[in-house]
Design an enzyme around this catalytic site. Structure first.
Site: not given
Lengths: 551, 346
Positions: A229, A254, A234, A227, A413, A279
């Protein structure tokens, strides 16, 4: 407070993780309630004192010290709290408070002290403490406490008091509040495990490792879902009905910080029960805006109606941790994703939440080449008009459970390559704190045509990205090539044939009226020192302007 | 008559034209008066050296017996006439043998204190304020942020760390002349009786301290000691040794550093120190201003360190003051100079 401060001081100097845990466990073992509980709160960032500003600290010392001596001292030490702690003129022994204030007295006192009484209260505490105590107090109240120990490490130390796995503490943590007497009683075997009755608790988040080129060899594309980034913040959105029947919505960063107050527009719009991971973005005119736009909404104490209208907040969801009381974290990612898609679909339709919450799409790919192509050109690989807010791709194993922390393997990531520019060092400023004797903040420029030929125009400032060894090299260069001094700033030689070229990496560019060059860089850092490159071959402003046009 | 007729700063050091001698000259001169044995104050190669017996001995240990053409010892309280100038030595409390040199001529007294501290030290005679017209002070820790805690609280910190980490060697960086021996003596005062291990560079000076009636207990060479012996032991070494290859032989070392600079956290971090111990052989801010006041001087000259702040303080307290801008002090690794990386030259 003095004992807590001495412990904190020792902790701040200790580089080893295990030794840190040991120091903390020793402290918790030897310190009674509620002192240790407030200490734990300080270490985990659960204490916050909104009233005390550095300006107040400065005012207090100016009333007590010669301004010239203060200025010379601050310049030497490089840190306001530390300077004040060290030079605070302690009253003679017979005029001092008869005991040093305890951490608990300070925490409880700060909560009940009206703002106008704070200066006198703070001064009395400073009078009663030793210099380390003063340092810790000032760091605490100005919110600049950094001891290099994460909340996770502190919880690990607590768990050690009862030989428990750290995750056991994580699990009960969300419902607990300082000074955590119930937690200590439980880990020491004196009481039952504390029950949480917070209807919307934070769950520790799962983080990804950065993917390096050599990692691909061991990875099978078929095991992963990809998906985008997103270049936002976050967040964990937790919603649910409490025992009181009221529907609560909470937004956590986060690290577990409650940021709901900054985003009232979101809290109102999310009507579901559970916890989702996503996000935080600003979505306007049908497209996600850049991080620069989102920044207008961050770290605001009060949110104006205008801000809500101009920068509407939005959550793009990518994981579902809990739904209707059912904990999904032990289920594989593929299953959680199906549940998430169903939830988002249900919230859509006529529900106004649809505009505030949507799904982060999955990127279809058959092999790494295809994913690399998508990453290089998100706009044509499904991100469409939102491509500006894409900073790379995320890879998640379809069978991955939701595990707190940063386990290596399940999530990766893969960021887009940063932009780089070769720029010339123009000014250097001495750093603060650990770097207070180094020239560690660098202003750099690129060439631009002026009325009398090419000149360097500053385009940005960077203060990290280099290694300790490189810092020493640049520091030496600065000291040996100073042509002008302005307080803590030095101008260094920068001509076509003499000077230091820095390869600067950055994430993006925007037009700016604040900078003479007309451009502002996002997240600039020093990628390499180009001792080999003559300054005349550094980049030109036109190259940066072209980047903005492309973007 | 001006004080500058008796003593004036020159590139070689403070020069007394009346007696034609220099105090702590940084280059070789025919006649030198030396305040103490640290290498930036006591250099080899002078024609004649006047200093305390201990300082002369320490110079001989460091530079060999022929470090000067001839030498003359002066005891605390003793006076010596050089030309028409009377020189009297008084304890400076800095290291073993350190002396303030009081110069008297035609009713004028100037005290060149060298480096000094007013705090107690089991390894040397305590600083005595000497009444004078001009007091020449160092300003190594001449900022109000420098306030050294009692040395005993710092040794307690070290002993506490030994208790928490009994399997780790605790390497204490300390300047080889004075500080190293003081740290050992302080540990003994605090009741620490275990063997203390020392770096080879400390051997000769430490042995000399013992001959001068300063007991340091069971001191052993670190070289050759087994890992088991070093676990939980204190090892004293010159500052340059604590982070280099030499220290890798020790079991999970905790690196400590005994210096007044450790008061500022950034200084400790820059050196990678885990256990900063604020133990200094220089006067702290309060010590400087109390000592200056105790001399009753009407004029203050400031040699090296944070001159600006001390001169400013003097100006706000009705004292005539001037910085001497002396160069050459603190070039060796010593407490006169902040630990690397170098602080601002400007």
């Amino acid at each position: 407070m003095n004992r807590f401060a001495a412990f904190l001081d020792r902790l701040a100097y200790e580089p080893g993780r295990n030794a840190k845990v040991r120091l903390m466990a020793d402290y918790f073992r030897a310190t009674p309630d509620p002192e240790r509980g407030y200490a734990l709160a300080a270490l985990t960032g659960a204490l916050s004192f909104a009233n005390a500003k550095p300006g107040l600290v400065r005012t207090l010392i100016m009333e007590r010290a010669d301004p010239v001596l203060f200025a010379l001292s601050y310049d030497y030490v490089g840190d306001l709290s530390e300077t004040v702690a060290l030079m605070w003129p302690a009253p003679p022994a017979h005029m001092r408070p008869n005991h040093a204030p305890l951490l608990s007295e300070i925490v409880e006192g700060l909560a009940e002290t009206p703002k106008r009484d704070l200066p006198a209260r703070l001064a009395a505490w400073l009078d009663g403490l030793d210099d380390t105590g003063r340092w810790a107090l000032l760091k605490l109240i100005t919110g600049s406490m950094r001891v290099g120990a994460s909340a996770r490490l502190a919880k690990t130390a607590v768990a050690r008091l009862g030989d428990l796995p750290p995750d056991e503490v994580e699990l009960v943590w969300p419902g607990l509040t300082p000074p955590y007497a119930d937690l200590f009683a439980w880990v020491e075997g004196r009481a039952e495990r504390p029950e949480t009755n917070d209807p919307v608790p934070f769950r520790p988040v799962m983080l990804a490792h950065a993917l390096e080129p050599e990692d691909f060899a061991g990875l099978d594309p078929a095991d992963f879902s990809a998906e985008w980034k997103w270049d936002g913040i976050r967040v964990q959105v937790v919603a649910g009905r409490g025992e009181d029947g009221v529907h609560h919505v909470r937004l956590y960063s986060r690290t577990g910080e409650d940021i709901s107050a900054t985003f009232p527009d979101l809290a109102e719009a999310l009507d579901f029960s559970g916890a989702l991971d996503g996000e935080l973005l600003v979505r306007k005119d049908g497209r996600v805006q850049s991080f620069n736009v989102l920044q207008q909404r961050l770290n605001r104490k009060s949110v104006t109606p205008r801000m809500l209208k101009d920068f509407p907040a939005h959550v793009r969801a990518y994981d579902l941790l809990v739904e209707d009381g059912e904990d999904l974290r032990e289920r594989p990612f593929a299953e959680r994703r199906v549940r998430l898609e169903a939830l988002v679909a249900r919230l859509g339709g006529v529900d106004p939440a649809a505009a505030r919450l949507d799904l982060s799409p999955v990127i279809p790919f058959a092999d790494w080449e295809e994913l690399a192509a998508a990453r290089a050109d998100p706009a044509s690989a499904g991100a469409g008009p939102d491509a500006d807010a894409v900073e790379g791709v995320m890879l998640k194993r379809v069978d991955s459970l939701y595990v707190p922390g940063r386990p290596k393997g399940p999530w990766w990531k893969w960021k887009r390559d940063p932009h780089t520019v070769d720029a010339v060092l123009m000014y250097a400023q001495r750093g603060h704190g650990k770097r207070s004797s180094y020239y560690s903040d660098y202003t750099f420029g690129v060439w631009s045509a002026g009325p009398e030929g090419d000149v360097l125009v500053p385009v940005g400032k960077a203060y990290f990205g280099f290694t300790d060894a490189e810092l020493k090299e640049i520091d030496r260069f600065v000291r040996n090539h100073t042509v002008n001094r302005f307080g803590p700033v030095r101008e260094v030689t920068h001509g076509p044939d003499e000077g230091l070229v820095l390869e600067v990496a950055f994430e993006g560019l925007a037009r700016s009226t604040r900078h003479r060059s007309g451009v502002a860089m996002r997240f600039p850092r020093i990628a390499r020192l180009r001792w080999d490159k003559p300054p005349r071959e550094a980049d030109r402003l036109e190259a940066l302007e072209a980047l903005i046009r492309e973007g | 008559m001006r004080p500058e007729d008796l003593l004036r700063p020159t590139p070689r050091g403070l020069h007394c034209p009346v007696g034609d001698f220099y105090i702590d000259p940084v280059r070789a001169v025919p006649r030198a008066v030396i305040t103490h044995g640290h290498s930036d104050h006591a250099r080899a190669g002078h024609g004649h050296v006047l200093a305390t017996r201990e300082t002369l001995d320490l110079m001989a240990i460091r530079y060999g017996e022929n470090f000067a053409g001839s030498t003359q010892a002066i005891a605390y309280g003793e006076s010596v006439e050089v030309g028409r100038v009377r020189i009297t030595a008084h304890p400076a409390g800095h290291v073993l043998g350190s002396a303030q040199m009081a110069l008297s001529w035609r009713g004028l007294t100037i005290v060149a204190s060298g480096d000094y501290k007013d705090a107690a030290d089991p390894t040397c005679a305590r600083f005595e304020p000497v009444p004078c017209d001009v007091f020449i002070s160092e300003a190594t820790f001449g900022l109000p942020v420098f306030r050294h805690p009692p040395a005993a609280t710092e040794t307690a910190k070290l002993l506490n760390s030994l208790a928490v980490f009994p399997e780790r060697a605790h390497i204490v960086g300390a300047y080889s002349l004075g500080k190293a021996q003081r740290v050992m003596a302080l540990l003994r005062e605090a009741g620490h009786e275990a063997p203390i291990f020392i770096h080879g560079a400390l051997t000769a000076i430490t042995a000399y301290y013992e001959t001068q009636g300063i007991p340091l207990g069971d001191v052993r060479p670190a070289t050759g000691a087994s890992k088991a012996e070093l676990a939980g032991a204190v090892v004293v070494a010159p500052p340059s040794a604590i982070t280099d290859l030499w220290s890798r032989r020790f079991p999970e070392p905790v690196t400590a550093f005994a210096s007044g600079w450790m008061r500022v956290r950034a200084r400790a971090r820059q050196r990678g120190i885990e256990l900063p111990l604020v133990i200094s052989d220089h006067a702290d801010w309060d010590g400087l201003i109390a000592s200056i006041a105790a001399t009753g001087c009407s004029e203050l000259w400031v040699t090296h360190g944070a001159e600006e702040a001390l001169v400013h303080w003097a100006g706000t307290h009705g004292l005539k003051a001037r910085p001497l801008h002396m160069v050459g002090y603190g070039e060796e690794e010593g407490e006169d100079t902040p630990p690397a990386p170098e602080s601002e030259a400007s």
